[in-house]
Scaffold this active site. Structure first.
Site, PDB file in Angstrom:
ATOM      1  N   GLU A  80       0.846  -1.187   0.000  1.00 39.84           N
ATOM      2  CA  GLU A  80       0.000   0.000   0.000  1.00 39.84           C
ATOM      3  C   GLU A  80       0.889   1.248   0.000  1.00 39.84           C
ATOM      4  OE1 GLU A  80      -3.697   1.780   2.710  1.00 39.84           O
ATOM      5  OE2 GLU A  80      -2.179   0.484   3.634  1.00 39.84           O
ATOM      6  N   LYS A 212     -10.373   0.534  -1.060  1.00 37.75           N
ATOM      7  CA  LYS A 212     -10.273   0.309   0.384  1.00 37.75           C
ATOM      8  C   LYS A 212     -11.482   0.904   1.099  1.00 37.75           C
ATOM      9  CE  LYS A 212      -7.119   1.130   4.315  1.00 37.75           C
ATOM     10  NZ  LYS A 212      -5.846   1.778   4.703  1.00 37.75           N
ATOM     11  N   CYS A 244      -4.824  -3.384   4.147  1.00 44.95           N
ATOM     12  CA  CYS A 244      -4.411  -2.906   5.469  1.00 44.95           C
ATOM     13  C   CYS A 244      -5.488  -3.046   6.555  1.00 44.95           C
ATOM     14  CB  CYS A 244      -3.910  -1.475   5.361  1.00 44.95           C
ATOM     15  SG  CYS A 244      -2.793  -0.978   6.704  1.00 44.95           S
TER      16      CYS A 244
END
Length: 553
Positions: A80, A212, A244
């Site tokens: 990321e 995300k 994440c």
């Protein structure tokens, strides 16, 4: 009849070919990248300057991608924020964004005649030149650098890297989507901005795009309307993807595994390590084991922000991992993994996490129990006073049982058994159930739960279990100097986390980390939206510092 027979034969032949071509294992690579960051600025840079920086980072990723292909890897995951970092506002991130289409458009950016053809050496050299050198070059001729989806040189280059090296490439970049001012949620600049993962197959085709959902104080990006459930199929298994902070929530993470039956999760991350439960290698390996799925985790590398920890994790044990707080360089990892881990002989059995703990009578109550904090969570602790024993400590609905035997009790080291059940951290939205045996920072019991990275005490035996109300429990064992214990512990079908074959190194923590998703307090957006986090940000830099100590709260 002839036509029907022919159709049947073709169908059977196709199934045979599919079966033969399917691979039982595949070679994976992940790359932990030390990102070249932009200069701090409160005003946006030009698109040329943004592209120049991104290409400097892609130059490094290109070497890793080529190395992965040369080593026979079929897929590589990169981190990321790997193209430009994280220090942005909505305005300053905008020059770095491209319009990323839905993969259903069946698009190979590398072959798009209207896109900048970075496969052409002459144009690639131009692409890498400084913005000031572009005067009079094809760079100024925007007509040849636009695809059907606008200016997409980053997508073109990533696509060509996948195509030219015959490897799946997973990358993280920014997506911009125009919206109408008539839409009340449309941002003032007329675009939604998303933290986005993209996947290109070995022919360079865009096969996956994921926005995300669970942002963590990322004011530069917007929260999608709902969690996206993104999967794609290959000859070596079915893949899912998220980013994440998403890993700590039911959607999309759990749904991809439980309902979409993926074999492997692709996981770009920029993860800041926080002891005792949330160092990258510790939690990510535990998640793979708890969910019984492969996890390919590529972390950003930045020592000053405690960002490190990448790995290729199988359900039974880590295949390979990397944790480095000493150097500033990146690292590529390789491993052979099962394409369909649930069908593998090494796949761990399904676990009833509360079976053992609810079947026994709690051990006699300790006299030395006390309360202490791990981050902002108040645990009930009890001290391991002897070199061997049986202990129970409870909080609310959770009782944690520990049987243990130390090889030798170090007089200047203290261990405790702890239990926590409740909404976690400052946000008080995510419901945790945690049973943990951990080393205290010093012999002073008020330090129990604080970060500690080294230990001397070895355990000949331990067995940890808890009366969990959730099926989602992740088993963690972390050794001295932030190391994992591959093949040195196992989870029994009745929910006990036990060591096997002895432990080769001293223990920092042994934990069962449970997430009771149905008890979460859901926000309207389902994530940490821009409006929800604005008042939490003093400036962005201050929050980055805070994240070192309070990530995932």
């Amino acid at each position: 009849m002839i036509t029907s027979s022919l159709q049947t034969s073709v169908a059977v032949f196709a199934l045979i070919i599919l079966h033969v071509s399917a691979l039982d294992t595949f070679k994976a690579a992940v790359y932990e990248h030390a990102v070249i960051l932009p200069n701090d600025t409160k005003t946006p840079v030009s698109p040329d300057e943004a592209l120049f920086l991104m290409n400097k980072n892609i130059d490094i990723l290109e070497k890793a991608i080529k190395q992965a292909a040369e080593q026979g890897a079929q897929i590589i995951v990169t981190p990321e924020d790997a193209l430009y970092g994280w220090k942005f506002t909505r305005e300053t991130i905008f020059p770095y964004l491209e319009n990323i289409p839905d993969p259903q458009v069946n698009w190979i950016p590398c072959q798009d005649p209207h896109s900048l053809n970075v496969g052409n050496p002459r144009r690639l050299n131009l692409l890498k030149r400084k913005p000031s050198e572009f005067v009079g070059s094809i760079w100024r001729n925007r007509s040849i650098s636009f695809s059907l989806f606008g200016h997409t040189p980053v997508q073109a280059r990533l696509s060509c890297l996948a195509k030219n090296n015959s490897i799946y490439v997973v990358a993280n970049m920014g997506d911009k989507k125009p919206c109408s001012s008539r839409n009340t949620t449309c941002p003032s600049n007329g675009h939604y901005q998303y933290n986005t993962n993209v996947v290109y197959d070995a022919k360079g085709k865009l096969v996956a795009r994921y926005h995300k959902y669970h942002l963590y104080h990322e004011l530069q990006f917007d929260v999608p309307e709902k969690p996206e459930l993104v999967t794609f199929n290959t000859a070596f298994g079915k893949f899912g993807i998220f980013t994440c902070f998403d890993i700590l929530f039911h959607d999309p993470a759990v749904t991809l595994v439980k309902d979409f039956h993926v074999d492997t999760i692709l996981f770009p991350t920029a993860w800041m390590n926080v002891l005792p439960f949330l160092t990258a290698i510790e939690f990510h390996s535990a998640w793979a084991m708890g969910m019984r799925v492969n996890l390919l985790a590529a972390n950003t590398h930045n020592v000053s922000l405690k960002m490190t920890g990448s790995g290729i994790y199988a359900p039974h044990s880590p295949k390979v991992y990397h944790h480095d707080m000493e150097t500033e360089s990146g690292k590529i990892l390789f491993a052979e993994v099962d394409s369909h881990p649930r069908n593998s002989s090494t796949s761990p059995p399904a676990v009833n996490w509360s079976a053992y703990a609810t079947s026994i009578t709690p051990f006699p109550g300790p006299k030395n129990s006390f309360r202490g904090f791990i981050s902002r969570d108040e645990f009930n602790f009890t001290k391991l006073s002897e070199s061997a024993g049986n202990l129970t400590v409870c909080q609310k609905e959770l009782c944690c049982h520990l049987s243990y035997r130390m090889l030798g009790k170090e007089e200047d080291e203290v261990y405790v058994l702890g239990a926590f059940a409740g909404l976690h951290g400052r946000r008080r939205r995510e419901y945790w159930q945690v049973c943990t045996m951990l080393k205290c920072r010093s012999t002073n019991l008020t330090t129990c739960g604080q970060s500690v990275e080294t230990a001397l005490t070895r355990f000949e035996m331990f067995s940890l279990s808890g009366t969990f109300g959730t099926e989602y429990v992740f088993p963690e064992v972390l050794l001295t100097k932030i190391k994992l214990a591959p093949e040195k512990f196992e989870v029994l079908e009745d929910g006990r986390l036990v060591n096997k074959n002895g432990l080769s190194e001293p223990v920092l923590t042994v934990s069962l980390f449970g997430r009771w998703y149905t008890k979460d307090i859901h926000s309207i957006s389902g994530g940490t939206s821009n409006s929800a986090t604005t008042y939490l940000m003093i400036p962005t830099l201050l929050m980055i510092i805070v994240l070192q100590y309070a990530v995932m709260v």
